[in-house]
Write a protein that holds these residues in place. Structure first.
Motif: not given
Length: 655
Positions: A631, A640, A615, A638
């Motif tokens: 995050l 967002v 990220g 991962l």
């Protein structure tokens, strides 16, 4: 630096609305004497193309239409070119459902308005380009329609979802089907109102409603301890769909009495352990472990549905995770329309039950099926290994730690993989799916059911394979970081059952359909409904955090599948105007998400593919402008994290 589209629209809107028409040049007013615009469609769907015909006689040049939804919120701007007084523009409607007001601007001035350009309406639907997902919702709706039971009862026509093995409206079966039916059935209040009116003076409920035409009277099977919390769950979930506080108030006192009954009843509550108790049944079902005996009410051989001096008492985990969930639900209701002091009491009891249950029954991998108060000898039963179906239900009741949820999933996945491998090799010890009612089952002779299904290991709730368990596992898999397993489960259910228009409450381990009685139907709405929730909340990732989709999380998991890179989802409750919709596109180095709905608060948790690395190279914009983001590293990768209170939410993530 170029102005962001979002700031440009806001400035345009402010300027246009602040300029009185009286100050327009006469030449413009003359040109615009009869400007007009109209939609070619009276009803439009969220984020789907809507075509607008614009007429500004004698004019060639740019102009714009600004839209406001039924709650007077900004719902977007459509800009276009007029050629010789005519134009056809495309809008992608957003915002709250209902009629939308719009204004047409030319040369920076308002020249026409339309108080009802079109009416925004939404239906629950899904488009991915893959038939197994696009046809899933219509197939479930059709199948569940075959489980509807309508009949007269007093001054009302009962409308509910019947048990797959009994032509009655059982509270348990109806509640678990109602969770899915609320997406397309707007007539769900009547059944819960009938159960409310059937509540006994002590606060308890019958298992099912009267059915006079079949000469059946409502009754309660004494060994069960789950009916009261299920009633509260059903009321909460129906209120969540409608947002109808007035209707909710008609049930508030009944819900309080229901849970108070459980906590105070000497046959439902163990004060020493601070937990709900019950006789030794198989999970949540209505008969006690033991031989077929003579029913004291009619002198006939029957399973042990009653309580007597031979009853084996203990703690069953599912009653307690379910009770803890319903106490939390009632607390939210108290905060909304009731007593905040009671809300805190319900929360405290819920937390106490969760803590006590973990201490007593959690074995590090799952909840022990039944913890008896006295030592019980059941030959051939490995009580420490028995994995019962309410472990799958616990995944979605909001009572587990992330570690517990992941441990339960791991246990099911590992056992299922082993059994399915044996099944594929032709071994009679295998199973076609790991959706166990209980595993391992009780040996023959341990459970007496007067010759009915379940006496033999691997049948009915004594080790039969239940798709409703698969649905809970799939939904839990998306929640606890195993989306691949969630999609695999949905795909398997579609291939073997739903695509064929048949699904049963249970199956034999070799895949043969389970027929429990002469009333068994091949349209088990409980199974189909649980799988539908896994599709909506898990795969599509639309979760209602509050009431009527006013606080929504959108977290599409389509990137996990190899053949879906674009998706449109629109999810709506049939009883009200709550909905959420989005378009999602994942490219090689970018994700675009366009979302809208009835939400006052929209939370986005967007999974990233492995190519996004850690990220560090992410660029995130909201409505064209860079925006701070969070995050979150989860077991499956991962995410967002963003939040927005706008009705126009267009997110782009690049890496």
């Amino acid at each position: 630096m170029p102005r962001s589209p979002r700031l440009h629209r806001r400035k345009l809107l402010t300027t246009l609305l602040a300029t009185p028409a009286a100050f327009l040049p006469a030449s413009v007013l003359a040109q615009s004497a009869t400007p007009s615009f109209r939609s070619t469609q009276p009803f439009v769907a969220p984020l789907q193309p809507a075509y607008i015909q614009v007429n500004i006689p004698g004019y060639t040049g740019p102009s714009a239409i600004i839209l406001f939804d039924a709650r007077k919120r900004y719902a977007g701007t459509v800009e276009g070119q007029i050629e010789n007084g005519q134009g056809i523009w495309t809008a992608f409607p957003r915002g709250a459902l209902g009629p939308q007001w719009a204004a047409l601007f030319m040369n920076g001035q308002e020249v026409a308005t339309n108080a009802n350009l079109f009416t925004l309406d939404a239906q629950t639907s899904l488009t991915t380009g893959q038939w197994r997902y696009d046809a899933f919702i219509p197939a479930v709706k059709t199948l569940m329609g075959q489980a509807i039971l309508n009949y007269p009862l007093g001054d009302r026509i009962i409308h509910g979802y019947r048990s797959p093995d009994s032509a009655l409206i059982w509270l348990r079966d109806h509640i678990y089907q109602q969770r899915a039916a609320r997406y397309f059935d707007d007539n769900l209040r009547v059944a819960l109102d009938a159960f409310r009116d059937a509540q006994y003076p002590d606060g308890s409920f019958p298992d099912f409603l009267d059915r006079p035409e079949a000469y059946v009277s409502a009754m309660r099977t004494p060994v069960e301890a789950d009916v009261e919390y299920l009633y509260v769950q059903g009321v909460y979930e129906l209120w969540q769909a409608s947002g109808d506080d007035g209707w909710l108030r008609t049930h508030l006192g009944n819900m309080r009495r229901a849970l108070t009954y459980t906590i105070q009843s000497p046959i439902r509550w163990d004060g020493a352990r601070g937990l709900v108790k019950r006789p030794y049944t198989i999970d949540t079902w209505d008969f006690e472990v033991g031989p077929t005996t003579i029913d004291p009410t009619n002198g006939k051989p029957a399973p042990r549905h009653w309580i007597d001096e031979n009853t084996i008492w203990g703690i069953f985990h599912g009653d307690n995770t379910g009770m803890a969930q319903s106490l939390s639900m009632l607390a939210k209701i108290e905060d909304r329309i009731g007593d905040p002091n009671l809300a805190q009491l319900w929360r405290d009891i819920s937390a106490s039950i969760t803590g006590n249950l973990n201490e007593l029954a959690w074995n590090g991998r799952f909840f022990q099926h039944h913890v008896p108060f006295t030592e019980v000898e059941l030959p051939g039963v490995d009580a420490e290994r028995q994995l019962s179906l309410s472990n799958a239900f616990a995944l979605n009741r909001g009572t587990l730690t992330p570690e517990q949820g992941q441990a339960i999933l791991t246990e099911y996945i590992e056992r299922g993989a082993e059994d399915m491998a044996r099944y594929a090799s032709g071994s009679p010890d295998g199973a076609f799916a790991g959706w166990y009612s209980i595993d391992p089952p009780f040996p023959y002779g341990t459970v007496g059911l007067a010759g009915r299904s379940g006496e033999i290991p691997g049948s009915y709730v004594n080790g039969g394979i239940m798709p409703l368990v698969g649905g809970e596992l799939a939904r839990g898999a998306f929640r606890y970081g195993q989306p691949e397993f969630g999609f695999a489960t949905l795909d398997y259910y579609w291939l073997r059952m739903l695509s064929r228009g048949r699904t049963f409450l249970w199956y034999h381990r070799d895949g043969a359909e389970g027929v429990g009685s002469d009333d068994t139907i091949p349209s088990d709405g409980w199974s189909a409904g649980s799988m539908l929730l896994a599709l909506i909340e898990g795969a599509a990732g639309i979760i209602d955090n509050s009431i009527a989709y006013r606080d929504v999380t959108i977290s599409p998991h389509w990137g996990t599948t190899p053949d879906v890179r674009e998706a449109y989802a629109s999810i709506r409750y049939a009883l009200g105007d709550g909905y959420a919709a989005y378009r999602w596109i994942q490219g090689e180095r970018a994700i675009v998400l366009d979302a809208t709905g009835s939400a006052d608060l929209l939370r986005l948790a967007i999974p990233l593919p492995a190519s996004a690395d850690n990220g560090s190279s992410l660029s995130v914009t909201l409505n064209g402008a860079p925006i701070p983001f969070g995050l979150d590293q989860r077991p499956d990768g991962l995410y967002v994290l963003l939040e927005s209170r706008d009705s126009v939410v267009q997110v782009r993530i690049d890496w």
